[in-house]
Design a protein around this motif. Structure first.
Motif, short mmCIF file in Angstrom:
data_model
loop_
_atom_site.label_atom_id
_atom_site.label_comp_id
_atom_site.label_asym_id
_atom_site.label_seq_id
_atom_site.Cartn_x
_atom_site.Cartn_y
_atom_site.Cartn_z
N LEU A 1 0.85 -1.19 0.00
CA LEU A 1 0.00 0.00 0.00
C LEU A 1 0.88 1.23 0.00
O LEU A 1 1.58 1.50 0.98
N GLU A 2 0.89 1.95 -1.10
CA GLU A 2 1.54 3.25 -1.15
C GLU A 2 0.50 4.26 -0.67
O GLU A 2 -0.27 4.82 -1.44
N ALA A 3 0.49 4.45 0.65
CA ALA A 3 -0.58 5.21 1.29
C ALA A 3 -0.67 6.64 0.78
O ALA A 3 -1.77 7.19 0.65
N HIS A 4 0.46 7.24 0.46
CA HIS A 4 0.47 8.62 -0.04
C HIS A 4 -0.21 8.74 -1.40
O HIS A 4 -0.74 9.79 -1.74
N ALA A 5 -0.19 7.64 -2.17
CA ALA A 5 -0.81 7.66 -3.50
C ALA A 5 -2.27 7.22 -3.47
O ALA A 5 -3.00 7.46 -4.43
N HIS A 6 -2.67 6.59 -2.39
CA HIS A 6 -4.04 6.05 -2.30
C HIS A 6 -4.66 6.40 -0.95
O HIS A 6 -4.93 5.52 -0.13
N PRO A 7 -4.89 7.68 -0.68
CA PRO A 7 -5.39 8.09 0.63
C PRO A 7 -6.78 7.58 0.96
O PRO A 7 -7.18 7.60 2.13
N THR A 8 -7.53 7.11 -0.03
CA THR A 8 -8.86 6.56 0.24
C THR A 8 -8.82 5.06 0.52
O THR A 8 -9.86 4.45 0.76
N LYS A 9 -7.62 4.48 0.50
CA LYS A 9 -7.49 3.04 0.70
C LYS A 9 -6.69 2.71 1.97
O LYS A 9 -6.10 1.64 2.08
N LEU A 10 -6.71 3.61 2.92
CA LEU A 10 -5.89 3.41 4.12
C LEU A 10 -6.38 2.25 4.97
O LEU A 10 -5.64 1.73 5.82
N HIS A 11 -7.62 1.82 4.78
CA HIS A 11 -8.16 0.68 5.52
C HIS A 11 -7.69 -0.65 4.95
O HIS A 11 -7.97 -1.71 5.51
N THR A 12 -6.98 -0.62 3.83
CA THR A 12 -6.51 -1.82 3.16
C THR A 12 -5.01 -2.01 3.38
O THR A 12 -4.33 -1.14 3.93
N VAL A 13 -4.49 -3.15 2.89
CA VAL A 13 -3.05 -3.39 2.91
C VAL A 13 -2.47 -3.32 1.50
O VAL A 13 -1.34 -3.76 1.26
N GLY A 14 -3.24 -2.74 0.58
CA GLY A 14 -2.73 -2.49 -0.75
C GLY A 14 -3.02 -3.58 -1.76
O GLY A 14 -3.87 -4.45 -1.55
N ARG A 15 -2.28 -3.51 -2.86
CA ARG A 15 -2.45 -4.44 -3.97
C ARG A 15 -1.23 -5.34 -4.09
O ARG A 15 -0.14 -4.98 -3.63
N PRO A 16 -1.37 -6.51 -4.72
CA PRO A 16 -0.23 -7.41 -4.87
C PRO A 16 0.94 -6.74 -5.57
O PRO A 16 0.75 -5.99 -6.54
N SER A 17 2.13 -7.02 -5.08
CA SER A 17 3.35 -6.50 -5.69
C SER A 17 3.51 -7.09 -7.09
O SER A 17 2.97 -8.15 -7.41
N GLU A 18 4.27 -6.39 -7.92
CA GLU A 18 4.52 -6.85 -9.29
C GLU A 18 5.11 -8.26 -9.27
O GLU A 18 6.09 -8.54 -8.56
#
Length: 519
Positions: free
Chosen positions: A322-339
């Motif tokens: 989770l690149e939190a600075h790029a996705h401020p509406t997704k802070l409740h998540t742990v992001g997307r799968p790495s490449e």
């Protein structure tokens, strides 16, 4: 980014060779800093050679192992890296476990040398069954043979070794209270994948990475190795202290750091936090424990630079970022799968679930562990294969993907407790409790803690006719477990809540404790 980028385009290279290249190009540039010492790249490279040559002189060959159990320091790091140069596997061991568990880990790793310091020797105590493994004292103390007298002469060079991606790099151990430590074997290829990922986070020769988590933790190593491979400076704090951390970050013009959520919480709570100049910060990382959305938002608001959260297992079964600075509406998540990482959600029957449905999270990545050391059955238990035969690692976590591909964690299928960034296993503590003759049943849960994120609490049913105070039993347990595993509270109950099939309902215990907390 000023570092040469061509080596990082390779599918595989050696971190130790990258350090050699930096030593040849800029021998005076700082590589490692601790409160007592600073090593430039030239000094580090020469010391790594001496360590590797010494291990080879002592008869260690590629695939053999050493143990390191000490506070973080430049010498700890140099021994770790020097062993890798000789093709030797490193088992970085936690100092907070009981002597018997420590001896078990040492024996399980097959360590032929053990590097320690005085502080660890004092807490670990004498080990009657350590197998007679020779000890080398990093700090020159009486904990073992002094490192300087053990090292090969200055200028010594080891016989060349060329590790392959599948060769074991290190063995990371889970806690071993019950005497059954579980070693996670990670390969050179996995570590190189972390280095390659560094291009996304601004690593370079101007990197100054401040690390206050211990070097035996994978949390630390995912930033430690990329920082050096890219030619930066790593500043090591042997022990985290919020006041000192902020002073060092400002003075050193820190660009990168790794912190667990409870450390972010303590830093942000400092009344003087906003008075520190942290404007050089490029990226802040976090992993190892749940990171609540409100705290992430506070860090983004008040601390310059990006905020990146890694979700994954030490076993390497895929990572979400989770690149939190790029996705401020997704802070409740742990992001997307790495490449290059394949993360899926499956049901109890092993079927892949669609978006929105919750199930167990499994993952595949280029850097998965080869297995638990000497434990093929436990390795098989965490593996899942899809219809094509592709191998995944079970996380034990329950989660679901949203329509944008972000993963939200719902619960932990395994009831692991994460306290201060350390993984604690309730079954370990329950086994210790059951050793007491007055205990009939026991269940350990993790409850919220402002200080540690989570803390272990026990519910105990005494045997009929037994009369024992809860505080006395808690003290009895805490004398028999490692420092990080100590129970914060213990409740005596008439019975444990169970399901129709007899399973203890830990969620009900958590709800009960939250409703009626300690004090």
């Amino acid at each position: 980014m000023t570092a040469a980028t061509s080596p990082f385009e390779a599918d595989f290279d050696l971190i130790t060779e990258q350090i050699r290249r930096h030593a040849q190009a800029a021998p005076q540039r700082r590589a490692l800093v601790d409160p007592q010492h600073t090593l430039g790249y030239g000094e580090l490279d020469a010391l790594m050679d001496r360590v590797a040559a010494s291990l080879q002189r002592d008869g260690l060959r590629s695939g053999d192992a050493i143990g390191i159990c000490a506070a973080s320091s430049t010498l700890y790091a140099a021994v770790f890296l020097g062993a890798l140069r000789a093709g030797v596997v490193v088992a970085p061991l936690a100092p907070g476990v009981l002597p018997a568990a420590f001896a078990n880990m040492l024996r399980d790793a097959g360590a032929k040398r053990l590097f320690v310091d005085a502080s660890v020797a004092a807490t670990t105590g004498p080990l009657a069954d350590d197998g007679g493994v020779p000890r080398i004292a990093l700090d020159g103390s009486e904990a073992g043979q002094a490192l300087q007298s053990w090292l090969a002469p200055e200028g010594a060079r080891p016989q060349p070794v060329s590790p392959e991606p599948a060769w074991p790099f290190n063995i990371i151990y889970s806690s071993g209270t019950t005497g059954e430590p579980k070693g996670i074997v990670q390969g050179h290829g996995m570590r190189w994948s972390h280095v390659k990922r560094g291009r996304n986070y601004g690593y370079g020769e101007d990197t100054v990475a401040l690390l206050s988590t211990p070097l035996y933790s994978n949390t630390t190593l995912v930033v430690f190795f990329p920082s050096l491979a890219w030619g930066g400076t790593v500043v090591l704090m042997p022990k985290f202290d919020a006041v000192r951390y902020l002073q060092i970050a400002e003075t050193e013009r820190m660009t990168h750091t790794m912190l667990v959520p409870v450390q972010y919480q303590r830093l942000m709570a400092r009344p003087d936090f906003d008075r520190h100049d942290l404007s050089a910060t490029r990226v802040k990382f976090s992993t190892s424990a749940p990171f609540n959305a409100a705290l992430k938002a506070d860090v983004l608001k008040r601390w310059p630079g990006g905020l990146v959260e890694f979700y994954g297992m030490t076993e390497g079964g895929g990572t979400c970022i989770l690149e939190a600075h790029a996705h401020p509406t997704k802070l409740h998540t742990v992001g997307r799968p790495s490449e290059g990482h394949d993360i899926r959600v499956i049901d109890e029957a092993g079927r892949t679930l669609p978006v929105g449905e919750a199930g167990e999270v499994v993952g595949h990545s280029p850097g998965m562990m080869t297995g638990y050391h000497n434990r093929p059955e436990q390795t098989r238990a965490v593996e899942w294969f899809d219809e094509t035969g592709k191998r995944f690692i079970r996380t034990g976590d329950v989660g679901r993907f949203d329509e944008d591909g972000f993963l939200t964690l719902v619960d932990r299928k395994k009831d692991m407790i994460i306290s201060g960034g350390f993984n604690l296993y309730p079954s370990d503590l329950e086994a210790v409790l059951r050793e007491h003759p007055a205990v009939a049943e026991a269940s350990v849960i993790g409850v919220p803690s402002e200080q540690w994120g989570e803390t272990p609490v026990a519910y105990v049913v005494l045997r009929e006719g037994q009369d024992l105070a809860a505080d006395a039993l808690r003290e009895w347990v805490n004398e028999r477990v490692g420092k990080t595993q100590r129970l914060s509270d213990l409740r005596l109950v008439g019975e444990l809540p169970r399901s129709a099939i007899g399973k203890v309902l830990k969620r009900e215990l958590r709800d009960l404790y939250v409703a009626r907390p300690a004090g």
